[in-house]
Design a protein around this motif. Structure first.
Motif, PDB file in Angstrom:
ATOM      1  N   ILE A  86       0.845  -1.192   0.000  1.00  0.00           N
ATOM      2  CA  ILE A  86       0.000   0.000   0.000  1.00  0.00           C
ATOM      3  C   ILE A  86       0.880   1.242   0.000  1.00  0.00           C
ATOM      4  CG2 ILE A  86      -1.617   1.393   1.359  1.00  0.00           C
ATOM      5  CD1 ILE A  86      -2.810  -1.157   2.449  1.00  0.00           C
ATOM      6  N   LEU A  87       0.510   2.211  -0.834  1.00  0.00           N
ATOM      7  CA  LEU A  87       1.102   3.549  -0.789  1.00  0.00           C
ATOM      8  C   LEU A  87      -0.030   4.543  -0.603  1.00  0.00           C
ATOM      9  CD1 LEU A  87       3.188   5.812  -1.158  1.00  0.00           C
ATOM     10  CD2 LEU A  87       2.970   5.502  -3.643  1.00  0.00           C
ATOM     11  N   LEU A  88       0.035   5.345   0.455  1.00  0.00           N
ATOM     12  CA  LEU A  88      -1.025   6.309   0.749  1.00  0.00           C
ATOM     13  C   LEU A  88      -0.443   7.711   0.772  1.00  0.00           C
ATOM     14  CD1 LEU A  88      -3.848   5.991   3.360  1.00  0.00           C
ATOM     15  CD2 LEU A  88      -2.507   8.083   3.259  1.00  0.00           C
ATOM     16  N   GLY A  89      -1.122   8.627   0.085  1.00  0.00           N
ATOM     17  CA  GLY A  89      -0.715  10.023   0.089  1.00  0.00           C
ATOM     18  C   GLY A  89      -1.789  10.898   0.699  1.00  0.00           C
ATOM     19  N   THR A  90      -1.390  11.766   1.634  1.00  0.00           N
ATOM     20  CA  THR A  90      -2.352  12.648   2.293  1.00  0.00           C
ATOM     21  C   THR A  90      -1.832  14.075   2.348  1.00  0.00           C
ATOM     22  OG1 THR A  90      -3.512  13.138   4.390  1.00  0.00           O
ATOM     23  CG2 THR A  90      -1.395  12.025   4.552  1.00  0.00           C
ATOM     24  N   PRO A  91      -2.711  15.055   2.164  1.00  0.00           N
ATOM     25  CA  PRO A  91      -2.314  16.426   2.441  1.00  0.00           C
ATOM     26  C   PRO A  91      -2.246  16.640   3.956  1.00  0.00           C
ATOM     27  CG  PRO A  91      -4.640  16.342   1.869  1.00  0.00           C
ATOM     28  CD  PRO A  91      -4.102  14.950   1.674  1.00  0.00           C
ATOM     29  N   VAL A  92      -1.602  17.697   4.363  1.00  0.00           N
ATOM     30  CA  VAL A  92      -1.512  18.040   5.786  1.00  0.00           C
ATOM     31  C   VAL A  92      -2.610  19.042   6.111  1.00  0.00           C
ATOM     32  CG1 VAL A  92      -0.073  19.031   7.602  1.00  0.00           C
ATOM     33  CG2 VAL A  92       0.970  17.617   5.817  1.00  0.00           C
ATOM     34  N   TYR A  93      -3.514  18.644   7.000  1.00  0.00           N
ATOM     35  CA  TYR A  93      -4.577  19.531   7.478  1.00  0.00           C
ATOM     36  C   TYR A  93      -4.401  19.706   8.984  1.00  0.00           C
ATOM     37  CZ  TYR A  93      -7.230  18.700   3.114  1.00  0.00           C
ATOM     38  OH  TYR A  93      -7.646  18.625   1.803  1.00  0.00           O
ATOM     39  N   HIS A  94      -4.418  20.944   9.448  1.00  0.00           N
ATOM     40  CA  HIS A  94      -4.279  21.210  10.881  1.00  0.00           C
ATOM     41  C   HIS A  94      -3.068  20.474  11.469  1.00  0.00           C
ATOM     42  CE1 HIS A  94      -7.968  23.548  11.497  1.00  0.00           C
ATOM     43  NE2 HIS A  94      -8.520  22.742  10.609  1.00  0.00           N
ATOM     44  N   TRP A  95      -1.976  20.478  10.718  1.00  0.00           N
ATOM     45  CA  TRP A  95      -0.678  19.964  11.155  1.00  0.00           C
ATOM     46  C   TRP A  95      -0.638  18.446  11.289  1.00  0.00           C
ATOM     47  CZ3 TRP A  95       0.966  23.903  15.552  1.00  0.00           C
ATOM     48  CH2 TRP A  95       1.000  25.193  15.006  1.00  0.00           C
ATOM     49  N   THR A  96      -1.563  17.745  10.631  1.00  0.00           N
ATOM     50  CA  THR A  96      -1.533  16.280  10.673  1.00  0.00           C
ATOM     51  C   THR A  96      -2.240  15.733   9.434  1.00  0.00           C
ATOM     52  OG1 THR A  96      -1.975  14.328  12.048  1.00  0.00           O
ATOM     53  CG2 THR A  96      -3.688  16.019  11.991  1.00  0.00           C
ATOM     54  N   TYR A  97      -2.335  14.396   9.310  1.00  0.00           N
ATOM     55  CA  TYR A  97      -3.038  13.801   8.178  1.00  0.00           C
ATOM     56  C   TYR A  97      -4.531  14.061   8.321  1.00  0.00           C
ATOM     57  CZ  TYR A  97      -2.908   9.921  11.604  1.00  0.00           C
ATOM     58  OH  TYR A  97      -2.966   9.160  12.745  1.00  0.00           O
ATOM     59  N   ASN A  98      -5.236  14.034   7.206  1.00  0.00           N
ATOM     60  CA  ASN A  98      -6.629  14.471   7.218  1.00  0.00           C
ATOM     61  C   ASN A  98      -7.580  13.393   7.741  1.00  0.00           C
ATOM     62  OD1 ASN A  98      -6.804  12.715   5.038  1.00  0.00           O
ATOM     63  ND2 ASN A  98      -7.172  14.304   3.508  1.00  0.00           N
ATOM     64  N   SER A  99      -8.841  13.774   7.860  1.00  0.00           N
ATOM     65  CA  SER A  99      -9.824  12.916   8.533  1.00  0.00           C
ATOM     66  C   SER A  99     -10.115  11.628   7.770  1.00  0.00           C
ATOM     67  CB  SER A  99     -11.128  13.690   8.765  1.00  0.00           C
ATOM     68  OG  SER A  99     -11.670  14.161   7.542  1.00  0.00           O
TER      69      SER A  99
ATOM     70  N   GLY B 183       3.510  23.914   7.174  1.00  0.00           N
ATOM     71  CA  GLY B 183       4.357  22.741   7.168  1.00  0.00           C
ATOM     72  C   GLY B 183       3.814  21.626   8.045  1.00  0.00           C
ATOM     73  N   PHE B 184       4.660  21.097   8.921  1.00  0.00           N
ATOM     74  CA  PHE B 184       4.356  19.957   9.780  1.00  0.00           C
ATOM     75  C   PHE B 184       4.167  18.673   8.983  1.00  0.00           C
ATOM     76  CE2 PHE B 184       3.795  23.417  12.628  1.00  0.00           C
ATOM     77  CZ  PHE B 184       4.153  22.933  13.872  1.00  0.00           C
ATOM     78  N   GLN B 185       4.743  18.641   7.785  1.00  0.00           N
ATOM     79  CA  GLN B 185       4.712  17.420   6.989  1.00  0.00           C
ATOM     80  C   GLN B 185       5.526  16.304   7.633  1.00  0.00           C
ATOM     81  OE1 GLN B 185       6.035  20.313   6.102  1.00  0.00           O
ATOM     82  NE2 GLN B 185       8.064  20.051   5.193  1.00  0.00           N
ATOM     83  N   SER B 186       6.601  16.666   8.343  1.00  0.00           N
ATOM     84  CA  SER B 186       7.421  15.637   8.992  1.00  0.00           C
ATOM     85  C   SER B 186       6.681  15.001  10.152  1.00  0.00           C
ATOM     86  CB  SER B 186       8.742  16.248   9.480  1.00  0.00           C
ATOM     87  OG  SER B 186       9.497  16.731   8.386  1.00  0.00           O
ATOM     88  N   GLU B 187       5.994  15.827  10.954  1.00  0.00           N
ATOM     89  CA  GLU B 187       5.201  15.284  12.063  1.00  0.00           C
ATOM     90  C   GLU B 187       4.063  14.418  11.536  1.00  0.00           C
ATOM     91  OE1 GLU B 187       6.333  18.276  11.817  1.00  0.00           O
ATOM     92  OE2 GLU B 187       7.355  18.774  13.689  1.00  0.00           O
ATOM     93  N   THR B 188       3.511  14.819  10.394  1.00  0.00           N
ATOM     94  CA  THR B 188       2.438  14.028   9.787  1.00  0.00           C
ATOM     95  C   THR B 188       2.946  12.656   9.360  1.00  0.00           C
ATOM     96  OG1 THR B 188       1.318  16.022   9.009  1.00  0.00           O
ATOM     97  CG2 THR B 188       0.762  13.961   7.902  1.00  0.00           C
ATOM     98  N   LEU B 189       4.102  12.645   8.712  1.00  0.00           N
ATOM     99  CA  LEU B 189       4.675  11.365   8.274  1.00  0.00           C
ATOM    100  C   LEU B 189       5.030  10.491   9.467  1.00  0.00           C
ATOM    101  CD1 LEU B 189       5.555   9.706   5.810  1.00  0.00           C
ATOM    102  CD2 LEU B 189       7.821  10.743   6.028  1.00  0.00           C
TER     103      LEU B 189
END
Length: 306
Positions: free
Chosen positions: A83-96, A129-135
């Motif tokens: 599985i490969l999943l891609g998500t935008p960052v919403y409110h400094w984390t992955y979306n709902s 940003g906060f893409q690193s925290e999301t990942l």
């Protein structure tokens, strides 16, 4: 020769946005050597987990949606090698929708459907940003769900010329993992194998679980098991498990201080399993009216732990 299948999941209402463009880069590489299923999670009916524990019966989720027992998205997962999943960052984390999807994989704790399944994630921020925290958070979810985290890319839309080549690398590595899953067969994680695998990843289970179990104190005094042990309404089985847990935790901390990392890890895994068993007996059993399934927390298969 049969090709492995990689399930590529976009989790975005912006179907041609930055996250989709990053997945395009990964897909360019994946489709060279793998079969590809590419979908947007927004096209599926993914309802919140009901917390009903009906999945304990071993027949999947009872909800009649895309992640239920006969759900169309669940079937795609079953038929995939990675599985490969891609998500935008919403409110400094992955979306709902990403969270809902991962949350609904909860029944796989009992049926082992994704245990050891290769996964990769791409997070994409476009503002602060906060893409690193999301990942990192996605890696943590991978650990919790017994997925085999391969790699990820924490991207920012301001640097797409740099990020798309990174996404292609993610495509390369998840393709290789999918081929291995097909050719060699999937190997379920033991607890020791899973923890050891994630120790070198961006979310280190040892550090975070030790903080969790000790209530951030990094000592046995006032740790979660010690606090629960002080309650007067524990039955003998809970007391026994909590005593074992505090002992394992104390020895893990001691080995941590003496830099015996492997022993500290093994003892912390023991403590984590004993804590799981104790809280199931104390709390969860009264809700679900059944013993903890043997398939949960490795069903007693803890690798080389003694």
């Amino acid at each position: 020769m049969n090709k492995p299948t990689v399930l590529v999941l976009l989790a975005s209402t912006r179907r041609e946005g930055f996250t989709s463009q990053l997945l395009d880069g990964a897909v360019e590489v994946i489709e060279r050597e793998c079969n590809l299923e590419r979908v947007n999670l927004l096209d599926y009916d993914i309802r919140p987990c009901l917390g009903c524990f009906k999945c304990l019966e071993g027949k999947g989720c009872v909800q009649k949606d895309s992640m239920g027992r006969s759900g169309d998205l669940l079937r795609l997962i079953q038929d995939s090698n990675a599985i490969l999943l891609g998500t935008p960052v919403y409110h400094w984390t992955y979306n709902s929708i990403t969270h809902a999807f991962l949350e609904r994989l909860y029944p796989t704790h009992w049926d082992k459907m994704v245990n050891g399944m290769p996964c990769a994630f791409i997070s994409c921020a476009s503002n602060q940003g906060f893409q690193s925290e999301t990942l990192t958070g996605l890696c943590k979810m991978g650990f919790a769900l017994n997925l085999k985290y391969v790699c990820g890319a924490d991207c920012h839309a301001a640097f797409m010329d740099e990020e798309i080549p990174r996404a292609r690398l993610v495509g390369k590595y998840i393709s290789e993992a999918a081929k291995e899953d097909l050719l060699e067969g999937r190997s379920e994680f033991t607890e020791l194998e899973k923890w050891s695998h994630y120790m070198s990843k961006i979310w280190n289970p040892f550090t975070h679980y030790l903080s969790n179990l000790t209530d951030q104190r990094l000592e046995v005094r006032k740790s979660l098991p010690e606090r629960l042990l002080s309650k007067s309404d524990n039955d003998d089985s809970v007391i026994d498990l909590l005593e074992k847990c505090t002992s394992s935790l104390e020895r893990s901390l001691s080995n941590t201080k003496s830099s015996n990392g492997q022993k500290a890890l093994e003892l912390l895994i023991e403590a984590s399993i004993q804590w799981t068993e104790a809280t199931w007996q104390k709390i969860v059993k009264g809700i679900v009216k059944r013993e903890m399934p043997k398939t949960y927390r490795d069903g007693g298969k803890r690798g080389n732990l003694k």
